[in-house]
Design a protein around this motif. Sequence first.
Motif, PDB file in Angstrom:
ATOM      1  N   GLY A  55      31.299  18.491 121.611  1.00  0.00           N
ATOM      2  CA  GLY A  55      31.448  17.920 122.938  1.00  0.00           C
ATOM      3  C   GLY A  55      30.315  16.944 123.206  1.00  0.00           C
ATOM      4  N   PRO A  56      30.316  16.312 124.368  1.00  0.00           N
ATOM      5  CA  PRO A  56      29.269  15.340 124.697  1.00  0.00           C
ATOM      6  C   PRO A  56      27.859  15.909 124.588  1.00  0.00           C
ATOM      7  N   GLU A  57      27.687  17.204 124.865  1.00  0.00           N
ATOM      8  CA  GLU A  57      26.351  17.800 124.815  1.00  0.00           C
ATOM      9  C   GLU A  57      25.764  17.757 123.404  1.00  0.00           C
ATOM     10  N   HIS A  58      26.613  17.836 122.386  1.00  0.00           N
ATOM     11  CA  HIS A  58      26.117  17.773 121.012  1.00  0.00           C
ATOM     12  C   HIS A  58      25.615  16.358 120.678  1.00  0.00           C
ATOM     13  N   PHE A  59      26.325  15.360 121.163  1.00  0.00           N
ATOM     14  CA  PHE A  59      25.917  13.985 120.898  1.00  0.00           C
ATOM     15  C   PHE A  59      24.761  13.566 121.804  1.00  0.00           C
ATOM     16  N   ALA A  60      24.597  14.242 122.950  1.00  0.00           N
ATOM     17  CA  ALA A  60      23.418  14.009 123.794  1.00  0.00           C
ATOM     18  C   ALA A  60      22.159  14.473 123.062  1.00  0.00           C
ATOM     19  N   GLN A  61      22.267  15.561 122.287  1.00  0.00           N
ATOM     20  CA  GLN A  61      21.128  16.011 121.465  1.00  0.00           C
ATOM     21  C   GLN A  61      20.726  14.906 120.491  1.00  0.00           C
ATOM     22  N   LEU A  62      21.706  14.222 119.927  1.00  0.00           N
ATOM     23  CA  LEU A  62      21.431  13.143 118.971  1.00  0.00           C
ATOM     24  C   LEU A  62      20.815  11.941 119.687  1.00  0.00           C
ATOM     25  N   ALA A  63      21.318  11.623 120.872  1.00  0.00           N
ATOM     26  CA  ALA A  63      20.778  10.494 121.633  1.00  0.00           C
ATOM     27  C   ALA A  63      19.305  10.726 121.976  1.00  0.00           C
ATOM     28  N   ALA A  64      18.933  11.979 122.213  1.00  0.00           N
ATOM     29  CA  ALA A  64      17.553  12.304 122.564  1.00  0.00           C
ATOM     30  C   ALA A  64      16.574  12.007 121.426  1.00  0.00           C
ATOM     31  N   LEU A  65      17.080  11.865 120.206  1.00  0.00           N
ATOM     32  CA  LEU A  65      16.211  11.552 119.066  1.00  0.00           C
ATOM     33  C   LEU A  65      15.711  10.110 119.096  1.00  0.00           C
ATOM     34  N   LYS A  66      16.394   9.243 119.841  1.00  0.00           N
ATOM     35  CA  LYS A  66      15.995   7.839 119.998  1.00  0.00           C
ATOM     36  C   LYS A  66      15.820   7.133 118.647  1.00  0.00           C
ATOM     37  N   VAL A  67      16.855   7.241 117.812  1.00  0.00           N
ATOM     38  CA  VAL A  67      16.864   6.562 116.516  1.00  0.00           C
ATOM     39  C   VAL A  67      17.695   5.288 116.627  1.00  0.00           C
ATOM     40  N   GLU A  68      17.699   4.489 115.572  1.00  0.00           N
ATOM     41  CA  GLU A  68      18.507   3.260 115.561  1.00  0.00           C
ATOM     42  C   GLU A  68      19.988   3.566 115.397  1.00  0.00           C
ATOM     43  N   VAL A  69      20.284   4.511 114.508  1.00  0.00           N
ATOM     44  CA  VAL A  69      21.676   4.816 114.185  1.00  0.00           C
ATOM     45  C   VAL A  69      21.812   6.294 113.835  1.00  0.00           C
ATOM     46  N   VAL A  70      22.955   6.847 114.196  1.00  0.00           N
ATOM     47  CA  VAL A  70      23.321   8.217 113.848  1.00  0.00           C
ATOM     48  C   VAL A  70      24.491   8.146 112.883  1.00  0.00           C
ATOM     49  N   ILE A  71      24.399   8.904 111.819  1.00  0.00           N
ATOM     50  CA  ILE A  71      25.505   9.023 110.874  1.00  0.00           C
ATOM     51  C   ILE A  71      26.122  10.396 111.100  1.00  0.00           C
ATOM     52  N   PHE A  72      27.421  10.415 111.367  1.00  0.00           N
ATOM     53  CA  PHE A  72      28.136  11.660 111.622  1.00  0.00           C
ATOM     54  C   PHE A  72      28.954  12.004 110.384  1.00  0.00           C
ATOM     55  N   GLY A  73      28.553  13.061 109.688  1.00  0.00           N
ATOM     56  CA  GLY A  73      29.285  13.570 108.533  1.00  0.00           C
ATOM     57  C   GLY A  73      30.263  14.626 109.012  1.00  0.00           C
ATOM     58  N   SER A  74      31.543  14.281 109.064  1.00  0.00           N
ATOM     59  CA  SER A  74      32.546  15.095 109.743  1.00  0.00           C
ATOM     60  C   SER A  74      33.198  16.167 108.876  1.00  0.00           C
ATOM     61  N   GLY A  75      32.623  16.460 107.719  1.00  0.00           N
ATOM     62  CA  GLY A  75      33.207  17.463 106.835  1.00  0.00           C
ATOM     63  C   GLY A  75      33.817  16.823 105.602  1.00  0.00           C
ATOM     64  N   PRO A  76      34.728  17.519 104.924  1.00  0.00           N
ATOM     65  CA  PRO A  76      35.292  16.990 103.683  1.00  0.00           C
ATOM     66  C   PRO A  76      36.237  15.801 103.878  1.00  0.00           C
ATOM     67  N   ARG A  77      36.645  15.555 105.118  1.00  0.00           N
ATOM     68  CA  ARG A  77      37.479  14.389 105.419  1.00  0.00           C
ATOM     69  C   ARG A  77      36.964  13.737 106.694  1.00  0.00           C
ATOM     70  N   ILE A  78      37.313  12.486 106.893  1.00  0.00           N
ATOM     71  CA  ILE A  78      36.850  11.770 108.083  1.00  0.00           C
ATOM     72  C   ILE A  78      37.627  12.245 109.302  1.00  0.00           C
ATOM     73  N   ARG A  79      36.870  12.675 110.306  1.00  0.00           N
ATOM     74  CA  ARG A  79      37.424  13.042 111.609  1.00  0.00           C
ATOM     75  C   ARG A  79      36.545  12.350 112.648  1.00  0.00           C
ATOM     76  N   PHE A  80      37.123  11.414 113.360  1.00  0.00           N
ATOM     77  CA  PHE A  80      36.348  10.611 114.305  1.00  0.00           C
ATOM     78  C   PHE A  80      36.065  11.384 115.591  1.00  0.00           C
ATOM     79  N   PRO A  81      34.861  11.235 116.130  1.00  0.00           N
ATOM     80  CA  PRO A  81      34.550  11.871 117.412  1.00  0.00           C
ATOM     81  C   PRO A  81      35.310  11.175 118.544  1.00  0.00           C
ATOM     82  N   ARG A  82      35.630  11.933 119.566  1.00  0.00           N
ATOM     83  CA  ARG A  82      36.309  11.368 120.734  1.00  0.00           C
ATOM     84  C   ARG A  82      35.337  10.461 121.491  1.00  0.00           C
TER      85      ARG A  82
END
Length: 128
Positions: A55-82
């Motif tokens: 959910g958004p709270e998980h990606f808010a944790q990533l935003a708090a890192l203040k990096v240039e880019v986040v890479i989302f590894g969605s498992g054995p196949r690509i599943r795009f975040p909403r």
Amino acid sequence: MKLQPDQSDAQTITGYGPGWVGVGSGAGAEKITHNVVLGSRGERFAWAGSYEELGPEHFAQLAALKVEVVIFGSGPRIRFPRPAWIAPLAQARIGIETMDTAAACRTYNILAQEGREVAVALLLDQPS
């Protein structure tokens, strides 16, 4: 698959397989078997239970890192975040790339070794 990175001060992924990822080398090597976020500046924490629980709270944790880019590894196949999930990253003007977990591991290493401020969020689906 085993990965042999060039020398770098950034935290690197040294191997991966179904349900695990290796971080570090030598005496400091560790095999992680839970979903995890790794950052090029040394960040490391457990993340999310499963794709269905994201959910958004998980990606808010990533935003708090203040990096240039986040890479989302969605498992054995690509599943795009909403779109609602990644809104915190968009608001923080942080890029996100989605790929399967194996590709995310390789891409993270390349960017981290280039000195980029990057984080990778990995879903490590357990083998059946």
